[in-house]
Motif scaffolding. Structure first.
Motif, PDB file in Angstrom:
ATOM      1  N   PHE A  51       0.842  -1.188   0.000  1.00  0.00           N
ATOM      2  CA  PHE A  51       0.000   0.000   0.000  1.00  0.00           C
ATOM      3  C   PHE A  51       0.878   1.238   0.000  1.00  0.00           C
ATOM      4  O   PHE A  51       2.068   1.184   0.297  1.00  0.00           O
ATOM      5  CB  PHE A  51      -0.984  -0.004   1.170  1.00  0.00           C
ATOM      6  N   HIS A  52       0.269   2.366  -0.334  1.00  0.00           N
ATOM      7  CA  HIS A  52       0.983   3.630  -0.454  1.00  0.00           C
ATOM      8  C   HIS A  52       0.353   4.638   0.500  1.00  0.00           C
ATOM      9  O   HIS A  52      -0.868   4.749   0.568  1.00  0.00           O
ATOM     10  CB  HIS A  52       0.930   4.151  -1.884  1.00  0.00           C
ATOM     11  N   VAL A  53       1.193   5.363   1.221  1.00  0.00           N
ATOM     12  CA  VAL A  53       0.749   6.342   2.200  1.00  0.00           C
ATOM     13  C   VAL A  53       1.077   7.736   1.676  1.00  0.00           C
ATOM     14  O   VAL A  53       2.214   7.998   1.272  1.00  0.00           O
ATOM     15  CB  VAL A  53       1.444   6.104   3.564  1.00  0.00           C
ATOM     16  N   PHE A  78       9.117  12.735   9.196  1.00  0.00           N
ATOM     17  CA  PHE A  78       9.450  13.643   8.109  1.00  0.00           C
ATOM     18  C   PHE A  78       9.322  15.067   8.639  1.00  0.00           C
ATOM     19  O   PHE A  78       8.811  15.288   9.727  1.00  0.00           O
ATOM     20  CB  PHE A  78       8.570  13.394   6.874  1.00  0.00           C
ATOM     21  N   ARG A  79       9.800  16.018   7.901  1.00  0.00           N
ATOM     22  CA  ARG A  79       9.762  17.418   8.308  1.00  0.00           C
ATOM     23  C   ARG A  79       8.403  18.024   7.992  1.00  0.00           C
ATOM     24  O   ARG A  79       7.850  17.818   6.910  1.00  0.00           O
ATOM     25  CB  ARG A  79      10.856  18.212   7.593  1.00  0.00           C
ATOM     26  N   PRO A  83       6.896  19.330   1.413  1.00  0.00           N
ATOM     27  CA  PRO A  83       5.633  19.270   0.661  1.00  0.00           C
ATOM     28  C   PRO A  83       4.980  17.901   0.876  1.00  0.00           C
ATOM     29  O   PRO A  83       5.605  16.987   1.419  1.00  0.00           O
ATOM     30  CB  PRO A  83       6.081  19.446  -0.789  1.00  0.00           C
ATOM     31  N   ALA A  84       3.755  17.770   0.437  1.00  0.00           N
ATOM     32  CA  ALA A  84       3.067  16.479   0.526  1.00  0.00           C
ATOM     33  C   ALA A  84       3.933  15.411  -0.123  1.00  0.00           C
ATOM     34  O   ALA A  84       4.535  15.641  -1.175  1.00  0.00           O
ATOM     35  CB  ALA A  84       1.711  16.554  -0.157  1.00  0.00           C
ATOM     36  N   ARG A  85       4.022  14.249   0.528  1.00  0.00           N
ATOM     37  CA  ARG A  85       4.880  13.175   0.031  1.00  0.00           C
ATOM     38  C   ARG A  85       4.143  11.849   0.092  1.00  0.00           C
ATOM     39  O   ARG A  85       3.122  11.713   0.749  1.00  0.00           O
ATOM     40  CB  ARG A  85       6.142  13.083   0.889  1.00  0.00           C
ATOM     41  N   SER A  86       4.728  10.840  -0.574  1.00  0.00           N
ATOM     42  CA  SER A  86       4.178   9.480  -0.583  1.00  0.00           C
ATOM     43  C   SER A  86       5.271   8.490  -0.236  1.00  0.00           C
ATOM     44  O   SER A  86       6.436   8.691  -0.573  1.00  0.00           O
ATOM     45  CB  SER A  86       3.625   9.131  -1.962  1.00  0.00           C
ATOM     46  N   ARG A 113      -3.636   4.142  -0.121  1.00  0.00           N
ATOM     47  CA  ARG A 113      -4.201   3.597  -1.358  1.00  0.00           C
ATOM     48  C   ARG A 113      -3.464   2.331  -1.734  1.00  0.00           C
ATOM     49  O   ARG A 113      -2.312   2.130  -1.359  1.00  0.00           O
ATOM     50  CB  ARG A 113      -4.136   4.629  -2.483  1.00  0.00           C
ATOM     51  N   TRP A 114      -4.175   1.467  -2.450  1.00  0.00           N
ATOM     52  CA  TRP A 114      -3.564   0.229  -2.966  1.00  0.00           C
ATOM     53  C   TRP A 114      -4.205  -0.128  -4.281  1.00  0.00           C
ATOM     54  O   TRP A 114      -5.188   0.411  -4.690  1.00  0.00           O
ATOM     55  CB  TRP A 114      -3.668  -0.914  -1.969  1.00  0.00           C
TER      56      TRP A 114
END
Length: 114
Positions: A51-53, A78-79, A83-86, A113-114
């Motif tokens: 899955f992806h976060v 994370f900092r 910016p938004a990250r995955s 998401r998956w």
């Protein structure tokens, strides 16, 4: 002319037919939450082993996210300025998980998401 048309159309018809008639092996799913506070959390059943976060927070300093359940946790820091990250978590058993993000200040959001 007709022969050229059939050569071009026939492979497309075969490909579309195979896609429609073959059983679907992948299932896409996921969930997303926007929160007005610095922390955000929800539970869900994950139906895939990878899955992806996706996470984003505001402010400056350290932020964290985690996906916990089935005796396993996938997490990182994370900092808050990032910016938004995955990120990707692989080889996890399917089942119920709790998804969390916590940042230096709100709003925050997290999705899986998956």
């Amino acid at each position: 002319m007709r022969e050229k048309l059939l050569r071009g159309v026939l492979p497309a018809v075969v490909a579309v037919s195979a896609f429609v008639l073959m059983p679907q092996v992948a299932h896409a799913g996921g969930k997303y939450a926007d929160c007005s506070t610095a922390a955000c959390e929800f539970g869900l059943t994950i139906e895939a082993t990878t899955f992806h976060v996706d996470a984003d927070v505001h402010g400056s300093g350290t932020a964290t996210w985690s996906v916990s359940g089935q005796g396993r946790t996938c997490a990182t820091t994370f900092r808050g300025e990032d910016p938004a990250r995955s990120w990707t978590c692989a080889n996890y058993p399917t089942g119920h998980y709790t998804v969390r993000v916590s940042g230096p200040q709100g709003p925050s959001n997290i999705g899986i998401r998956w």
